[in-house]
Design a protein around this motif. Structure first.
Motif, PDB file in Angstrom:
ATOM      1  N   PRO A   6       0.816  -1.220   0.000  1.00 31.42           N
ATOM      2  CA  PRO A   6       0.000   0.000   0.000  1.00 31.42           C
ATOM      3  C   PRO A   6       0.848   1.267   0.000  1.00 31.42           C
ATOM      4  O   PRO A   6       1.991   1.273   0.439  1.00 31.42           O
ATOM      5  N   VAL A   7       0.240   2.311  -0.503  1.00 28.95           N
ATOM      6  CA  VAL A   7       0.761   3.649  -0.276  1.00 28.95           C
ATOM      7  C   VAL A   7       0.230   4.011   1.103  1.00 28.95           C
ATOM      8  O   VAL A   7      -0.974   3.962   1.341  1.00 28.95           O
ATOM      9  N   VAL A   8       1.113   4.332   2.035  1.00 25.48           N
ATOM     10  CA  VAL A   8       0.705   4.646   3.397  1.00 25.48           C
ATOM     11  C   VAL A   8       0.840   6.149   3.622  1.00 25.48           C
ATOM     12  O   VAL A   8       1.913   6.713   3.396  1.00 25.48           O
ATOM     13  N   ILE A   9      -0.249   6.758   4.035  1.00 27.54           N
ATOM     14  CA  ILE A   9      -0.244   8.169   4.396  1.00 27.54           C
ATOM     15  C   ILE A   9      -0.347   8.220   5.910  1.00 27.54           C
ATOM     16  O   ILE A   9      -1.306   7.704   6.489  1.00 27.54           O
ATOM     17  N   VAL A  10       0.658   8.804   6.547  1.00 25.34           N
ATOM     18  CA  VAL A  10       0.686   8.880   8.006  1.00 25.34           C
ATOM     19  C   VAL A  10       0.171  10.255   8.427  1.00 25.34           C
ATOM     20  O   VAL A  10       0.739  11.275   8.052  1.00 25.34           O
ATOM     21  N   GLY A  11      -0.914  10.244   9.166  1.00 20.22           N
ATOM     22  CA  GLY A  11      -1.518  11.471   9.661  1.00 20.22           C
ATOM     23  C   GLY A  11      -2.849  11.740   8.991  1.00 20.22           C
ATOM     24  O   GLY A  11      -2.910  11.971   7.787  1.00 20.22           O
ATOM     25  N   GLY A  12      -3.910  11.665   9.769  1.00 22.77           N
ATOM     26  CA  GLY A  12      -5.263  11.877   9.258  1.00 22.77           C
ATOM     27  C   GLY A  12      -5.803  13.250   9.578  1.00 22.77           C
ATOM     28  O   GLY A  12      -6.993  13.398   9.845  1.00 22.77           O
ATOM     29  N   GLY A  13      -4.920  14.256   9.543  1.00 19.70           N
ATOM     30  CA  GLY A  13      -5.385  15.634   9.659  1.00 19.70           C
ATOM     31  C   GLY A  13      -5.943  16.083   8.329  1.00 19.70           C
ATOM     32  O   GLY A  13      -6.199  15.269   7.432  1.00 19.70           O
ATOM     33  N   LEU A  14      -6.137  17.358   8.167  1.00 16.15           N
ATOM     34  CA  LEU A  14      -6.756  17.875   6.953  1.00 16.15           C
ATOM     35  C   LEU A  14      -5.970  17.487   5.697  1.00 16.15           C
ATOM     36  O   LEU A  14      -6.539  16.938   4.756  1.00 16.15           O
ATOM     37  N   ALA A  15      -4.675  17.731   5.684  1.00 14.88           N
ATOM     38  CA  ALA A  15      -3.872  17.456   4.490  1.00 14.88           C
ATOM     39  C   ALA A  15      -3.811  15.966   4.178  1.00 14.88           C
ATOM     40  O   ALA A  15      -4.042  15.546   3.042  1.00 14.88           O
ATOM     41  N   GLY A  16      -3.508  15.143   5.187  1.00 15.23           N
ATOM     42  CA  GLY A  16      -3.402  13.708   4.958  1.00 15.23           C
ATOM     43  C   GLY A  16      -4.719  13.088   4.540  1.00 15.23           C
ATOM     44  O   GLY A  16      -4.770  12.257   3.625  1.00 15.23           O
ATOM     45  N   ILE A 118       8.945   6.153  10.581  1.00 12.41           N
ATOM     46  CA  ILE A 118       8.626   6.123   9.160  1.00 12.41           C
ATOM     47  C   ILE A 118       9.954   5.990   8.438  1.00 12.41           C
ATOM     48  O   ILE A 118      10.862   6.805   8.616  1.00 12.41           O
ATOM     49  N   ALA A 119      10.066   4.938   7.648  1.00 15.10           N
ATOM     50  CA  ALA A 119      11.309   4.674   6.929  1.00 15.10           C
ATOM     51  C   ALA A 119      10.969   4.308   5.484  1.00 15.10           C
ATOM     52  O   ALA A 119       9.818   3.982   5.184  1.00 15.10           O
ATOM     53  N   PRO A 120      11.952   4.368   4.605  1.00 14.94           N
ATOM     54  CA  PRO A 120      11.672   3.945   3.229  1.00 14.94           C
ATOM     55  C   PRO A 120      11.171   2.494   3.237  1.00 14.94           C
ATOM     56  O   PRO A 120      11.830   1.598   3.772  1.00 14.94           O
ATOM     57  N   GLY A 121       9.985   2.295   2.747  1.00 13.62           N
ATOM     58  CA  GLY A 121       9.465   0.937   2.627  1.00 13.62           C
ATOM     59  C   GLY A 121       8.687   0.418   3.817  1.00 13.62           C
ATOM     60  O   GLY A 121       8.193  -0.714   3.782  1.00 13.62           O
ATOM     61  N   GLU A 122       8.548   1.222   4.897  1.00 16.15           N
ATOM     62  CA  GLU A 122       7.777   0.719   6.036  1.00 16.15           C
ATOM     63  C   GLU A 122       7.424   1.821   7.030  1.00 16.15           C
ATOM     64  O   GLU A 122       8.068   2.853   7.093  1.00 16.15           O
ATOM     65  N   VAL A 123       6.364   1.518   7.780  1.00 20.37           N
ATOM     66  CA  VAL A 123       5.927   2.389   8.866  1.00 20.37           C
ATOM     67  C   VAL A 123       5.770   1.506  10.088  1.00 20.37           C
ATOM     68  O   VAL A 123       5.123   0.454  10.027  1.00 20.37           O
ATOM     69  N   GLU A 124       6.377   1.905  11.199  1.00 21.30           N
ATOM     70  CA  GLU A 124       6.257   1.141  12.445  1.00 21.30           C
ATOM     71  C   GLU A 124       5.284   1.853  13.376  1.00 21.30           C
ATOM     72  O   GLU A 124       5.375   3.060  13.589  1.00 21.30           O
ATOM     73  N   LEU A 125       4.364   1.072  13.947  1.00 23.38           N
ATOM     74  CA  LEU A 125       3.378   1.614  14.868  1.00 23.38           C
ATOM     75  C   LEU A 125       3.828   1.419  16.305  1.00 23.38           C
ATOM     76  O   LEU A 125       4.709   0.604  16.594  1.00 23.38           O
ATOM     77  N   ALA A 126       3.196   2.147  17.223  1.00 23.52           N
ATOM     78  CA  ALA A 126       3.579   2.134  18.634  1.00 23.52           C
ATOM     79  C   ALA A 126       3.578   0.734  19.231  1.00 23.52           C
ATOM     80  O   ALA A 126       4.408   0.423  20.070  1.00 23.52           O
ATOM     81  N   GLY A 127       2.698  -0.117  18.820  1.00 20.90           N
ATOM     82  CA  GLY A 127       2.636  -1.474  19.366  1.00 20.90           C
ATOM     83  C   GLY A 127       3.675  -2.422  18.802  1.00 20.90           C
ATOM     84  O   GLY A 127       3.720  -3.592  19.162  1.00 20.90           O
ATOM     85  N   GLY A 128       4.500  -1.936  17.869  1.00 16.11           N
ATOM     86  CA  GLY A 128       5.531  -2.767  17.284  1.00 16.11           C
ATOM     87  C   GLY A 128       5.187  -3.305  15.896  1.00 16.11           C
ATOM     88  O   GLY A 128       6.054  -3.846  15.212  1.00 16.11           O
ATOM     89  N   GLU A 129       3.960  -3.168  15.469  1.00 17.32           N
ATOM     90  CA  GLU A 129       3.582  -3.633  14.141  1.00 17.32           C
ATOM     91  C   GLU A 129       4.319  -2.818  13.089  1.00 17.32           C
ATOM     92  O   GLU A 129       4.423  -1.591  13.176  1.00 17.32           O
ATOM     93  N   VAL A 130       4.828  -3.507  12.072  1.00 13.29           N
ATOM     94  CA  VAL A 130       5.502  -2.844  10.959  1.00 13.29           C
ATOM     95  C   VAL A 130       4.647  -3.064   9.723  1.00 13.29           C
ATOM     96  O   VAL A 130       4.302  -4.188   9.365  1.00 13.29           O
ATOM     97  N   ILE A 131       4.292  -1.951   9.080  1.00 16.47           N
ATOM     98  CA  ILE A 131       3.479  -2.015   7.864  1.00 16.47           C
ATOM     99  C   ILE A 131       4.399  -1.785   6.672  1.00 16.47           C
ATOM    100  O   ILE A 131       4.966  -0.697   6.521  1.00 16.47           O
TER     101      ILE A 131
END
Length: 134
Positions: A6-16, A118-131
């Protein structure tokens, strides 16, 4: 394969959120994930803007938020005031949250999912999950 990620967009504010909505609209087959750390999109915000602040290509999306609209507005100071015949708008976060939930499938967003890295190719969440992501 990278195309399946997926294309991951981090941040669900107005712009995201608006970026995710437009991307989902224009490329419905593109895997997309909007990640928001809070429990709703937009937080606790009210956005105010002039009609001229919104590019023509985005007006339909902003109109879908059904902002409160004033066809003219007055600015007042202690010794001066001026009226402008320029439309002014305000929209609250509740409208953004409702629009995202109405237009994106539940698989296309995650709430209460705080990104810690947030790194090239992945996003890590607070619980340790890597997307994995594009």
């Amino acid at each position: 394969m990278a195309q399946d990620l997926p294309v991951v967009i981090v941040g669900g504010g107005l712009a995201g959120a608006l970026a995710a909505l437009r991307l989902a609209e224009r490329q419905p087959d593109l895997p997309l994930l909007l990640v928001e750390g809070g429990g709703s999109f937009g937080g606790n915000h009210t956005w105010s803007f002039f009609d001229s602040d919104v590019p023509a290509a985005a007006r339909d999306l902003v109109a879908a938020l059904t902002p409160v609209r004033w066809p003219r507005h007055r600015v007042r100071f202690a010794t001066r005031e001026r009226e402008f015949a320029v439309p002014y708008n305000s929209v609250g976060a509740e409208a953004l949250d409702a629009l995202v939930r109405a237009r994106l499938a539940p698989r296309q967003y995650r709430l209460n999912a705080q990104a810690v890295r947030i790194a090239p190719g992945e996003v890590e969440l607070a619980g340790g999950e890597v997307i994995p992501a594009r």
